[in-house]
Motif scaffolding. Sequence first.
Motif, PDB file in Angstrom:
ATOM      1  N   ARG A 196      46.990  49.256  -1.767  1.00  0.00           N
ATOM      2  CA  ARG A 196      46.897  50.619  -2.301  1.00  0.00           C
ATOM      3  C   ARG A 196      46.077  51.533  -1.399  1.00  0.00           C
ATOM      4  O   ARG A 196      45.201  52.260  -1.850  1.00  0.00           O
ATOM      5  CB  ARG A 196      46.320  50.590  -3.705  1.00  0.00           C
ATOM      6  N   GLY A 197      46.337  51.393  -0.111  1.00  0.00           N
ATOM      7  CA  GLY A 197      45.709  52.315   0.836  1.00  0.00           C
ATOM      8  C   GLY A 197      44.369  51.843   1.370  1.00  0.00           C
ATOM      9  O   GLY A 197      43.798  52.461   2.256  1.00  0.00           O
ATOM     10  N   ALA A 198      43.830  50.758   0.822  1.00  0.00           N
ATOM     11  CA  ALA A 198      42.543  50.256   1.309  1.00  0.00           C
ATOM     12  C   ALA A 198      42.767  48.954   2.059  1.00  0.00           C
ATOM     13  O   ALA A 198      43.652  48.182   1.714  1.00  0.00           O
ATOM     14  CB  ALA A 198      41.594  50.036   0.142  1.00  0.00           C
ATOM     15  N   MET A 199      41.965  48.756   3.101  1.00  0.00           N
ATOM     16  CA  MET A 199      42.068  47.515   3.877  1.00  0.00           C
ATOM     17  C   MET A 199      41.149  46.478   3.243  1.00  0.00           C
ATOM     18  O   MET A 199      39.927  46.636   3.252  1.00  0.00           O
ATOM     19  CB  MET A 199      41.604  47.756   5.322  1.00  0.00           C
ATOM     20  N   ILE A 200      41.733  45.442   2.689  1.00  0.00           N
ATOM     21  CA  ILE A 200      40.941  44.418   2.016  1.00  0.00           C
ATOM     22  C   ILE A 200      41.227  43.065   2.657  1.00  0.00           C
ATOM     23  O   ILE A 200      42.382  42.689   2.815  1.00  0.00           O
ATOM     24  CB  ILE A 200      41.296  44.328   0.517  1.00  0.00           C
ATOM     25  N   ASN A 237      46.749  45.571   3.270  1.00  0.00           N
ATOM     26  CA  ASN A 237      46.675  46.970   2.853  1.00  0.00           C
ATOM     27  C   ASN A 237      47.049  47.004   1.374  1.00  0.00           C
ATOM     28  O   ASN A 237      48.207  46.874   1.011  1.00  0.00           O
ATOM     29  CB  ASN A 237      47.638  47.791   3.694  1.00  0.00           C
ATOM     30  N   GLU A 289      50.839  45.254   2.064  1.00  0.00           N
ATOM     31  CA  GLU A 289      51.203  45.054   3.461  1.00  0.00           C
ATOM     32  C   GLU A 289      50.248  44.028   4.084  1.00  0.00           C
ATOM     33  O   GLU A 289      49.035  44.118   3.893  1.00  0.00           O
ATOM     34  CB  GLU A 289      51.088  46.388   4.217  1.00  0.00           C
TER      35      GLU A 289
END
Lengths: 75, 738
Positions: free
Chosen positions: A56-60, A54, A40
């Motif tokens: 796999r659930g982490a904000m990178i 986004n 995302e």
Amino acid sequence: MSRLNDIPAGNHAIVKDLLSDGMLRERMLAIGLTKGARIEVVRHGPSGDPTVYNIRGAMIALRKEEASLVLVTPC
Amino acid sequence: MGLTFQSTKSTALKDLFKIEKTDDRYVIALAGNPNTGKSTVFNVLTGLHQHTGNWPGKTVVNAKGQFTYNEKEFILVDLPGTYSIFASSVEEEVARDFLCFGNPDAVIVVVDATCLERNLNLVYQVMELTNNVILCINLIDEARKKNIIIDSKGISEELGIPVVPCAARKGLGIKELKDTIYKVCEKKIVPSPKTVIYDQIIEDRLKIIQPLVEEILSKGERINGAKTHNGINTGTGINSRWLALRILDGDKKLLDSICSNLSIDVCILQDKLKNKLIDILGESGYAGLASDGIKRKALRDLISESIYKRAEIIKEKYVREDKNKLNRDRIVDNYITSKGFGIPLMILLLCIILWITIKGANYPSSVIADFLFKIEDKLTLWFKNMNFPEWLHGLLILGIYRTVAWVVSVMLPPMAIFFPLFTILEDLGYLPRVAFNLDHLFKKACAHGKQCLTMCMGFGCNAAGVIACRIIDSPREKLIATLTNNFVPCNGRFPTLIAISMVFLAVNGGSSLILSVLSVAGLIVLGIFITLLVSYLLSKTILKGIPSTFTLELPPYRMPQIGRVLYTSIIDRTIFVLSRAITVAAPAGAITWLMANIQVGNSSILNHIAVFIDPFAKFIGLDGFIITAFILGLPANEIVLPILLMSYLSTGSMIEFESIESLREILLDNGWTYLTALNTMLFSLLHWPCGTTILTIKKETGSWKWTALGVLIPTVVAITICFITATIFRIFFRIFNF
């Protein structure tokens, strides 16, 4: 196929391939930028770059240069 | 350094694995992604029974701690936080080597309940390496707040390993975790990890290689006639499937690592394996093994892909998320990383922190100084009463004691205020956002956004700033940040800058006070500009070949834990930096005193040096005494001005100036002009790092070459800039005949 940095904020995309090499490729795989991953595009930074994804659930946050090495299809 | 690669390596590993194992003592490794609260789990498990250092030979922090449970002793080794253990960075290499060769009795993988999918990658990688894996799902309280519900029983069945949900900050689940560790170590629970089954193409090859690896590993044992080596079980320590995968992978670094860690000669192992494979597959078949359709890059891709596919499935099955619930973090980020608010908010916060630090440090600083100098008076009196010779009093009290007292009273209070404030912002999750907001600026200078954080740290203390460069995970940008940290003035240089600017700009008070504030601010801006310029030049020249990666994780916002903040910032940063500063300051105090008091001919050594340097110093708009003071001030920048006054007044020991007015008179009497003032400030801002920082650069980079550059670059920059201003001044003088 487009590059991840071309996907507008708020949209999703599926990873198709990585064009990076060496350490950067390892890092991308490690954080989950593998084929088929749904990403995302969350927001751009104050001056448009870097962009938060986004993954796999982490904000990178990735810079334009790195994101352009991720080939995706929008969805 | 005279140390060969072999000798450093072997002593390093001996030290690393020298954890005495007995029947009542187990070694537990703690692995996990960054930002999973792994260190909180570590702290809660071990309490205060821990000590930190660096991994031998590596500049990666190593924390060891212990706890007892059911009369058994558990040694807990905190591995660096990593996303993977494929060893593409030093941290990953350290983690993997310990898991491979440290032979831990159990490995706890700490994962973030709010980001399970990504975290499971590491879990699967660890499960391939060893059987005794315990999964600790941390931050379960945070997950619950975000309406994320996790079926840990289901995950446990799916993975085949024990799973303990916990909220380490609140101490929830810690007893269960200890109990599980105990049971796994005592073989009351035997985990049987269900590792990832890869694509057919990989599995087929594994079927050929794995038995061979097993055979050779077990032979290796017999060849060496010993089952253990350095306490490591050579034969069974390594999982054969995992090793087979790595051989398939052609992981050269790992094979080398195995070579140096186990007594089996893996070069022989590889040769043997090669021969066997050629026997089975034939020459062409063997060649095909490496190139047939799956190149190494593709193999890594396939492995990561398969693991993440499993992780996705587990998440789908066992994690229930309420997607409709508003994401608090995103709302906060709408402001904190927005175009309009992001940067002003950040500048405001930095100003507040600096203001609190400077204001708050004044009072304790003067209290400590009063106290320490009162003790000095007492000591002087005592020395007189005991009839000790004058030189001994001079050397010990006026030299060593006074310098140390100075350093402590000037450095301790601001650090004790600045570091905790900074750590709070760090714990809160704000700092990565700052790096995110400012990254575009640093990108132009070929640096990492996180460099702004190490620079902020540098305002407190450059040595701490250099240590903070660890947060930059890209090798090139880390070096850039390390080598340029010195261009932000630390709180040892601020007083000098402020004092000189006051002397020359604010004598009338009122509006000129603003002028002096502006000039210091201008200097800071110049320092930042030079930092960016040097960063750019470095990355285009010397550091060109060093790899660079940019990924910046923005962790969820979390309430900081005040207790831990105080502990880490006081113990890890303040005391650490201070003690290093004192060890440098004490001998330097002695040397300074000796140089100022030993007479050669009719003046002191200090004078001779100053006279010798004077022509050069004048050339760049300074004078010999100023440069000498900067050289003698190497241990700590705060003693530069006192040394200068000492040499101007030939008092033989350092003195503090009474008032701005008296300082002004002393300086003017010694021929200071506006140029001298300006260049002294510039030189202070740009010159070589203090001794503590130099030592820290050596520790962090592990190389004398980078340390030398860390000294050389600022020195050259300082001299060049001063030369330029001096030349411009001279030209002006000539033209306008001032």
